[in-house]
Design a protein around this motif. Structure first.
Motif, PDB file in Angstrom:
ATOM      1  N   ILE A  83       0.831  -1.197   0.000  1.00 41.91           N
ATOM      2  CA  ILE A  83       0.000   0.000   0.000  1.00 41.91           C
ATOM      3  C   ILE A  83       0.871   1.255   0.000  1.00 41.91           C
ATOM      4  N   SER A  84       1.950   1.241   0.766  1.00 40.80           N
ATOM      5  CA  SER A  84       2.854   2.399   0.777  1.00 40.80           C
ATOM      6  C   SER A  84       4.289   1.930   0.930  1.00 40.80           C
ATOM      7  N   LEU A  85       5.194   2.708   0.355  1.00 40.29           N
ATOM      8  CA  LEU A  85       6.625   2.464   0.499  1.00 40.29           C
ATOM      9  C   LEU A  85       7.337   3.808   0.494  1.00 40.29           C
ATOM     10  N   ASP A  86       8.119   4.030   1.520  1.00 43.24           N
ATOM     11  CA  ASP A  86       8.946   5.235   1.608  1.00 43.24           C
ATOM     12  C   ASP A  86      10.348   4.840   2.022  1.00 43.24           C
ATOM     13  N   GLY A 114      14.595   0.712   0.297  1.00 43.38           N
ATOM     14  CA  GLY A 114      13.361   0.305  -0.365  1.00 43.38           C
ATOM     15  C   GLY A 114      13.423  -1.133  -0.838  1.00 43.38           C
ATOM     16  N   THR A 115      14.549  -1.515  -1.407  1.00 44.27           N
ATOM     17  CA  THR A 115      14.732  -2.886  -1.869  1.00 44.27           C
ATOM     18  C   THR A 115      14.595  -3.871  -0.718  1.00 44.27           C
ATOM     19  N   ARG A 116      15.246  -3.594   0.382  1.00 45.10           N
ATOM     20  CA  ARG A 116      15.184  -4.503   1.542  1.00 45.10           C
ATOM     21  C   ARG A 116      13.772  -4.608   2.097  1.00 45.10           C
ATOM     22  N   LEU A 117      13.041  -3.495   2.115  1.00 52.58           N
ATOM     23  CA  LEU A 117      11.668  -3.530   2.619  1.00 52.58           C
ATOM     24  C   LEU A 117      10.758  -4.337   1.688  1.00 52.58           C
ATOM     25  N   VAL A 118      10.894  -4.143   0.385  1.00 53.94           N
ATOM     26  CA  VAL A 118      10.093  -4.915  -0.570  1.00 53.94           C
ATOM     27  C   VAL A 118      10.431  -6.401  -0.453  1.00 53.94           C
ATOM     28  N   GLU A 119      11.705  -6.735  -0.345  1.00 60.40           N
ATOM     29  CA  GLU A 119      12.110  -8.135  -0.200  1.00 60.40           C
ATOM     30  C   GLU A 119      11.514  -8.754   1.059  1.00 60.40           C
ATOM     31  N   ARG A 137       1.476  -7.335  -5.350  1.00 55.35           N
ATOM     32  CA  ARG A 137       1.098  -6.278  -6.279  1.00 55.35           C
ATOM     33  C   ARG A 137       1.263  -4.926  -5.614  1.00 55.35           C
ATOM     34  N   VAL A 138       1.369  -3.925  -6.460  1.00 56.62           N
ATOM     35  CA  VAL A 138       1.490  -2.556  -5.988  1.00 56.62           C
ATOM     36  C   VAL A 138       0.773  -1.661  -6.987  1.00 56.62           C
ATOM     37  N   THR A 198       7.059   8.134 -12.108  1.00 59.21           N
ATOM     38  CA  THR A 198       8.051   7.435 -12.922  1.00 59.21           C
ATOM     39  C   THR A 198       9.132   6.776 -12.066  1.00 59.21           C
ATOM     40  N   HIS A 199       9.447   7.399 -10.933  1.00 58.29           N
ATOM     41  CA  HIS A 199      10.453   6.831 -10.028  1.00 58.29           C
ATOM     42  C   HIS A 199       9.998   5.452  -9.523  1.00 58.29           C
ATOM     43  N   ALA A 200       8.752   5.365  -9.057  1.00 48.93           N
ATOM     44  CA  ALA A 200       8.231   4.087  -8.561  1.00 48.93           C
ATOM     45  C   ALA A 200       8.117   3.069  -9.694  1.00 48.93           C
ATOM     46  N   LEU A 201       7.672   3.512 -10.865  1.00 52.32           N
ATOM     47  CA  LEU A 201       7.533   2.593 -11.987  1.00 52.32           C
ATOM     48  C   LEU A 201       8.873   1.960 -12.349  1.00 52.32           C
TER      49      LEU A 201
END
Length: 164
Positions: A66-69, A78-83, A98-99, A106-109
């Motif tokens: 839902i959110s990532l900062d 960010g990579t470690r949190l997504v992993e 999914r996100v 564009t940064h998130a994409l």
């Protein structure tokens, strides 16, 4: 160090969202969320300050971010949190992570595609609809792109990484 969001005081999480999002309320095509109430993980620095935060929800076969900062970009927070959320999705037998992001982000994409996420669907006008419930959503992003649509990205989860 990454810790569960539940190990952080609710007031601190609320302040984080107010500082970086203006509100803890998130409206996307999958629903309306209060990010302070969601599961998640935080990246804490040596001074015990939140430097990154991810929230997610589990729904059927999907784990939805839902959110990532990540306050310090380019150093892997960010990579470690997504992993970490991907590992949770495996533990909960999800089929995919999914996100949802907006067409201007564009940064998130770029970030999510580098992590193996693929375009799944575009929800035309989704932000226009969300703006009716949350009028503080800007019309135009700082990069000059009108904010109108959502892009759903998805990544399959390997629930049997040892089996090939």
């Amino acid at each position: 160090m990454i810790i569960p969001r539940s190990d952080i005081a609710d007031a601190e999480i609320q302040q984080f969202f107010e500082t970086y999002w203006g509100s803890s309320k998130m409206i996307v095509s999958s629903g309306e969320y209060d990010c302070t109430m969601l599961d998640g993980y935080a990246y804490i620095d040596d001074d015990e300050q939140i430097r990154g935060l991810i929230t997610y929800t589990l729904r059927g076969p999907a784990c939805e971010i839902i959110s990532l900062d990540a306050l310090d970009e380019g150093i892997g927070i960010g990579t470690r949190l997504v992993e970490r959320v991907e590992r949770r999705a495996v533990d909960d037998h999800c089929e995919h992570v999914r996100v949802i992001t907006t067409n201007d982000n564009t940064h998130a994409l770029l970030f999510y595609q580098k992590k193996g996420f693929r375009f799944h669907r575009i929800v035309t006008g989704a932000v226009d609809d969300a703006r009716k419930r949350k009028p503080t959503i800007p019309l135009i992003a700082s990069n000059g792109i009108p904010i109108q649509d959502e892009i759903i990205l998805r990544k399959g989860v390997d629930t049997n990484p040892g089996v090939r």
